[in-house]
Design a protein around this motif. Sequence first.
Motif, PDB file in Angstrom:
ATOM      1  N   ARG A  51      -9.492   0.512  11.072  1.00  0.00           N
ATOM      2  CA  ARG A  51      -9.659   0.162   9.661  1.00  0.00           C
ATOM      3  C   ARG A  51     -10.769   1.006   9.030  1.00  0.00           C
ATOM      4  NH1 ARG A  51      -8.425  -4.387   6.586  1.00  0.00           N
ATOM      5  NH2 ARG A  51      -7.739  -5.480   8.465  1.00  0.00           N
ATOM      6  N   ASP A  52     -10.434   1.628   7.904  1.00  0.00           N
ATOM      7  CA  ASP A  52     -11.352   2.435   7.091  1.00  0.00           C
ATOM      8  C   ASP A  52     -11.753   3.764   7.720  1.00  0.00           C
ATOM      9  OD1 ASP A  52     -11.303   0.569   5.036  1.00  0.00           O
ATOM     10  OD2 ASP A  52     -12.975  -0.564   5.893  1.00  0.00           O
ATOM     11  N   LEU A  88      -2.285   4.798   5.616  1.00  0.00           N
ATOM     12  CA  LEU A  88      -2.507   3.462   5.056  1.00  0.00           C
ATOM     13  C   LEU A  88      -1.931   2.376   5.960  1.00  0.00           C
ATOM     14  CD1 LEU A  88      -1.706   4.223   1.309  1.00  0.00           C
ATOM     15  CD2 LEU A  88      -3.953   3.682   2.273  1.00  0.00           C
ATOM     16  N   ILE A 102      -8.049  10.830   2.807  1.00  0.00           N
ATOM     17  CA  ILE A 102      -8.977  11.613   1.978  1.00  0.00           C
ATOM     18  C   ILE A 102      -8.219  12.865   1.541  1.00  0.00           C
ATOM     19  CG2 ILE A 102     -11.185  12.799   1.858  1.00  0.00           C
ATOM     20  CD1 ILE A 102     -11.390   9.747   2.197  1.00  0.00           C
ATOM     21  N   LYS A 161       0.808  -1.218   0.000  1.00  0.00           N
ATOM     22  CA  LYS A 161       0.000   0.000   0.000  1.00  0.00           C
ATOM     23  C   LYS A 161       0.842   1.268   0.000  1.00  0.00           C
ATOM     24  CE  LYS A 161      -3.755  -2.079   2.762  1.00  0.00           C
ATOM     25  NZ  LYS A 161      -4.534  -1.935   4.023  1.00  0.00           N
ATOM     26  N   ARG A 170     -17.281   8.782   8.823  1.00  0.00           N
ATOM     27  CA  ARG A 170     -16.077   7.985   9.070  1.00  0.00           C
ATOM     28  C   ARG A 170     -14.844   8.859   9.334  1.00  0.00           C
ATOM     29  NH1 ARG A 170     -16.500   3.066  10.618  1.00  0.00           N
ATOM     30  NH2 ARG A 170     -14.345   2.766   9.962  1.00  0.00           N
ATOM     31  N   THR A 171     -15.002  10.176   9.241  1.00  0.00           N
ATOM     32  CA  THR A 171     -13.851  11.066   9.395  1.00  0.00           C
ATOM     33  C   THR A 171     -13.427  11.132  10.852  1.00  0.00           C
ATOM     34  OG1 THR A 171     -14.687  12.413   7.567  1.00  0.00           O
ATOM     35  CG2 THR A 171     -12.940  13.360   8.912  1.00  0.00           C
ATOM     36  N   GLU A 175      -4.178   1.311   8.459  1.00  0.00           N
ATOM     37  CA  GLU A 175      -5.373   0.735   7.849  1.00  0.00           C
ATOM     38  C   GLU A 175      -6.497   1.757   7.706  1.00  0.00           C
ATOM     39  OE1 GLU A 175      -6.061  -2.854  10.259  1.00  0.00           O
ATOM     40  OE2 GLU A 175      -5.158  -3.948   8.577  1.00  0.00           O
ATOM     41  N   GLY A 176      -6.127   3.038   7.766  1.00  0.00           N
ATOM     42  CA  GLY A 176      -7.098   4.087   7.529  1.00  0.00           C
ATOM     43  C   GLY A 176      -7.180   4.445   6.061  1.00  0.00           C
ATOM     44  N   LYS A 177      -8.008   5.433   5.758  1.00  0.00           N
ATOM     45  CA  LYS A 177      -8.232   5.857   4.380  1.00  0.00           C
ATOM     46  C   LYS A 177      -7.871   7.335   4.243  1.00  0.00           C
ATOM     47  CE  LYS A 177     -11.786   6.050   0.764  1.00  0.00           C
ATOM     48  NZ  LYS A 177     -13.228   5.797   0.461  1.00  0.00           N
ATOM     49  N   GLU A 194     -11.361   7.608   8.200  1.00  0.00           N
ATOM     50  CA  GLU A 194     -10.897   8.564   7.201  1.00  0.00           C
ATOM     51  C   GLU A 194     -10.075   9.686   7.842  1.00  0.00           C
ATOM     52  OE1 GLU A 194     -14.713   7.910   4.192  1.00  0.00           O
ATOM     53  OE2 GLU A 194     -14.454   9.828   5.227  1.00  0.00           O
TER      54      GLU A 194
END
Length: 400
Positions: free
Chosen positions: A114-115, A133, A140, A10, A164-165, A136-138, A117
């Motif tokens: 995980r996920d 990453l 934005i 990733k 999710r932020t 395991e976050g996202k 944001e």
Amino acid sequence: MIQLANRIEKVQPSATLAITAKAAELRAAGRDIISLSVGEPDFPTPHAACQAGIDAINSGFTKYTAVAGIPELRQAVAEKFRRDNGLEYEAADILVSTGGKQCLYNLLQAMINRDDEVIIPAPYWVSYPDMVLLAEGKPIIVTTEAASNFKLTATQLEAAITDRTRLLVLNSPSNPTGMAYSADALARLGEVVRRYPQLAVVSDDMYEKIVFDNTPFATFAEINPDLKERTITCNGVSKAWCMTGWRIGFCAGPRHLIKAMAKIQGQSTSNPNAIAQKAALAALTGPQDALHEMVATYSARRRWLVDALNGIDGASCTLPDGAFYLFPAIGGWLNRVTPQGKKINDDVELCSWLLDAAGVALVPGTAFGAPGHVRFSYAIAQEKLEEAVRRIVAAVNTLK
């Protein structure tokens, strides 16, 4: 063959370190390379800090320390936040880490699931998205505009927030743009953050001391004191006190989160270097004359380089507020052909070509989430800076 973890796929290697490594290889092979890619001061570590490190060695201060840092350094950091930023913290609210990067890494590991944001304004420091990453976050990514001096607006922030932020990343003055958020801009962002209780803010203030033209520095929790318990403020001695290799960063925040971050650190590196902690203590509490001289020198280089770049056809550069970087748009240098017949399609190919053709190392804007730009570091002697520009002009003039 040993199978690698999925998470490693990733993330990308640091573009700045990659360019620096390639420049070093060419230099070792006998090429005359001028590197404008390195993000570290060209001034020496203050004498008081060096002497404190030597004294630590001579006195045998070479053992493990508390994971979160020696008490006197944590207290000095708390006093720094009080003196410089009007932020009241106790030593227990402070974490000292192996560089500012570890503070940020500990933070993401401690609070991101995980996920979840994380909002990152672009252009951004290259490591932010990859550290998200690894947690395991996202990431934005919110692209800022040159018209707003590459600063996130309240409208952009509001549009990026979802259920999710969890975190907003602010970096001021910015690496790579050198732009700094004003108190008014931070207040407007605070108005948005205030409406979303699940949202925290990390303020990366590593270049706090390197600001120009009497620009007042402001940090998020200082301007939004009611959001202090939702803010983590990160800083360190690397840039202001020219101690990149000493690897000492520090942060302050809600005590329960700082304890969680220390727990992460305790299972990775344990305490930061004991000798470097003593040196950092001396840097924070000792004479600051060298800092003022350094900032004045950078300010003069900045103005010269902005004028020089704006004098080159195809480049456009705004005068930054701080740090020691310029981030010009170089769209006029792209989609052109080299004397060897190769078309330069983007800023990555441009930087590679300039390194080979001109012997000048720059970092492509793509690495910072801003294609069509390049980052110049002017933490280099004026005569080297002038020679680098001469080489770039000569090379660009060969493009068709």
